[in-house]
Design a protein around this motif. Structure first.
Motif, PDB file in Angstrom:
ATOM      1  N   ARG A 181       4.546 -15.984  -6.105  1.00 23.85           N
ATOM      2  CA  ARG A 181       3.676 -14.994  -5.450  1.00 23.85           C
ATOM      3  C   ARG A 181       3.894 -14.949  -3.939  1.00 23.85           C
ATOM      4  O   ARG A 181       3.024 -14.491  -3.197  1.00 23.85           O
ATOM      5  CB  ARG A 181       2.197 -15.253  -5.776  1.00 23.85           C
ATOM      6  N   ARG A 182       5.059 -15.332  -3.483  1.00 31.40           N
ATOM      7  CA  ARG A 182       5.374 -15.262  -2.049  1.00 31.40           C
ATOM      8  C   ARG A 182       6.187 -14.028  -1.701  1.00 31.40           C
ATOM      9  O   ARG A 182       6.292 -13.690  -0.527  1.00 31.40           O
ATOM     10  CB  ARG A 182       6.141 -16.516  -1.622  1.00 31.40           C
ATOM     11  N   TRP A 183       6.770 -13.380  -2.715  1.00 37.95           N
ATOM     12  CA  TRP A 183       7.701 -12.292  -2.457  1.00 37.95           C
ATOM     13  C   TRP A 183       7.487 -11.141  -3.431  1.00 37.95           C
ATOM     14  O   TRP A 183       7.109 -11.343  -4.581  1.00 37.95           O
ATOM     15  CB  TRP A 183       9.153 -12.769  -2.594  1.00 37.95           C
ATOM     16  N   LEU A 184       7.757  -9.948  -2.925  1.00 37.83           N
ATOM     17  CA  LEU A 184       8.006  -8.795  -3.772  1.00 37.83           C
ATOM     18  C   LEU A 184       9.469  -8.441  -3.584  1.00 37.83           C
ATOM     19  O   LEU A 184       9.945  -8.337  -2.454  1.00 37.83           O
ATOM     20  CB  LEU A 184       7.136  -7.597  -3.377  1.00 37.83           C
ATOM     21  N   HIS A 185      10.191  -8.283  -4.690  1.00 37.31           N
ATOM     22  CA  HIS A 185      11.589  -7.876  -4.622  1.00 37.31           C
ATOM     23  C   HIS A 185      11.755  -6.465  -5.158  1.00 37.31           C
ATOM     24  O   HIS A 185      11.018  -6.040  -6.053  1.00 37.31           O
ATOM     25  CB  HIS A 185      12.477  -8.841  -5.409  1.00 37.31           C
ATOM     26  N   SER A 186      12.723  -5.747  -4.593  1.00 34.51           N
ATOM     27  CA  SER A 186      13.048  -4.412  -5.072  1.00 34.51           C
ATOM     28  C   SER A 186      14.559  -4.287  -5.219  1.00 34.51           C
ATOM     29  O   SER A 186      15.302  -4.578  -4.280  1.00 34.51           O
ATOM     30  CB  SER A 186      12.531  -3.340  -4.114  1.00 34.51           C
ATOM     31  N   VAL A 187      14.995  -3.875  -6.406  1.00 35.16           N
ATOM     32  CA  VAL A 187      16.416  -3.657  -6.678  1.00 35.16           C
ATOM     33  C   VAL A 187      16.746  -2.215  -6.329  1.00 35.16           C
ATOM     34  O   VAL A 187      16.076  -1.287  -6.796  1.00 35.16           O
ATOM     35  CB  VAL A 187      16.735  -3.941  -8.154  1.00 35.16           C
TER      36      VAL A 187
END
Length: 370
Positions: A181-187
């Motif tokens: 829950r430290r990051w949001l990633h987007s491809v």
């Protein structure tokens, strides 16, 4: 009464039945499950299609489509108050929150064009959306009681790739919150990259994106799946038809470890890889191939490294999405251009067997269990 089309080890034609909700509810109590299929209106879809599966009878039933939910290309549930979220994929993108029973609670813009993926951090009641054509990510704080999204905070990607027809600019295709829950990633397919956003679940905020990984030029990364027990992720690349294994670093970055084709070695025609899923045990991984019209099955060794195990015909044309049902040992494939949903049995070794069960769902592009 609700109309349901029933199929059991049969072709499409001539298999229809009408049953009442009480009968469905009774079966649900004995292990039946409910799926939904989102559809494109331009390909004949009439809305959101409910699908029931009764494992005791090995019977599938397609219900009357829920009107007014057009072009629902992706969704996610588990929001506050039981809210379920569906994007409407068009030039003026929208995200709608629905109560159980599909009563709409609220609808807001995605501040971008052609939204195609939804991610939720349930503990903080935050939601993120990938806007494909705009190359942007919309971030929302959800109402903690109703689940209705507030107004979006918009983040824009930058970058392009060598394929000028497909990669003239950024095209966000997937979003997901990290397990810690430290990051949001987007491809991003257009930028050949994965972007990382620092996520603060207490403040319910995102920081500006930074590049977390660079794909091989022209690969066109599309979707990402994480290993259930290891700090490993897998990205499926649409344009290069490759599956890339990534080591997930604590600082939000990814490092390439292994690359393998999603297609058989002898295949020479055009194809575009699409969806990806991993079983709960972390032993088998599945990818859909549009054009080759197949599902690729990979074995994952003790370190999570994939190796090809099987390619099987998808049971239709253009398998955009599929749903892996671990408990029921079934894999359900949405074949967009043939307007069909094909059912496969997952064998004990993870390989797939065609059941010859096929459902008519025009323009099917998304599947989920609710």
């Amino acid at each position: 009464m609700t109309d349901w089309t029933t199929t059991r080890r049969s072709a499409l034609a001539g298999m229809a039945a009408t049953i009442a909700f009480p009968a469905v509810a009774k079966r649900a109590a004995s292990g039946a499950i409910t799926l939904i299929a989102g559809t494109y209106a331009r390909e004949g879809g009439k809305g959101l299609y409910p699908i029931k599966y009764d494992p005791r009878q090995d019977q599938w039933q397609v219900g009357t489509p829920i009107a007014g939910i057009a072009d629902a290309s992706f969704g996610a549930g588990g929001g506050p108050g039981g809210a379920y979220y569906l994007v409407r994929e068009n030039a003026a993108g929208e995200i709608a929150a629905y109560a159980p029973g599909w009563t709409r609670r609220g609808i807001v813009p995605t501040a971008g064009a052609d939204p195609c993926y939804v991610a939720i951090d349930r503990a903080s009641a935050c939601l993120a959306i990938a806007n494909y054509s705009s190359g942007s990510v919309a971030f929302y704080q959800l109402d903690r009681r109703t689940g209705v999204p507030g107004q979006p905070t918009l983040f824009r990607h930058t970058g392009s790739g060598p394929n000028h027809d497909r990669q003239d600019g950024p095209h966000a295709h997937w979003v997901g919150f990290s397990p810690d829950r430290r990051w949001l990633h987007s491809v991003d397919l257009g930028a050949d990259a994965i972007f990382a956003y620092r996520f603060d679940p207490r403040a319910r905020t995102l920081a500006e994106p930074v590049v977390a990984w660079r794909a091989p030029a022209g690969a066109g990364p599309r979707h990402l799946a994480r290993h259930p027990t290891r700090p490993v992720a897998y990205v499926v690349c649409e344009m290069s038809n490759t599956l890339i294994m990534l080591d997930a670093e604590a600082d939000g970055r990814f490092v390439t470890r292994h690359i393998v084709s999603t297609l058989p070695a002898q295949h020479r025609g055009a194809s575009q890889a699409a969806h990806i899923a991993i079983d709960r045990a972390g032993r088998r991984l599945y990818v859909s191939n549009r054009g080759h019209d197949s599902i690729a099955v990979f074995a994952l060794d003790s370190a999570g490294v994939p190796s090809p195990l099987q390619h099987i015909a998808s049971g239709g044309n253009w398998p955009r999405a599929f749903l892996l049902l671990d408990a029921q040992r079934r894999l359900v494939v949405a074949n967009e251009r043939s307007g069909t949903v094909a059912i496969f049995k997952v064998e004990s070794d993870g390989r797939l067997t065609a059941t010859k069960q096929t459902l008519a769902v025009p323009g099917a592009v998304f599947l989920d269990q609710i």
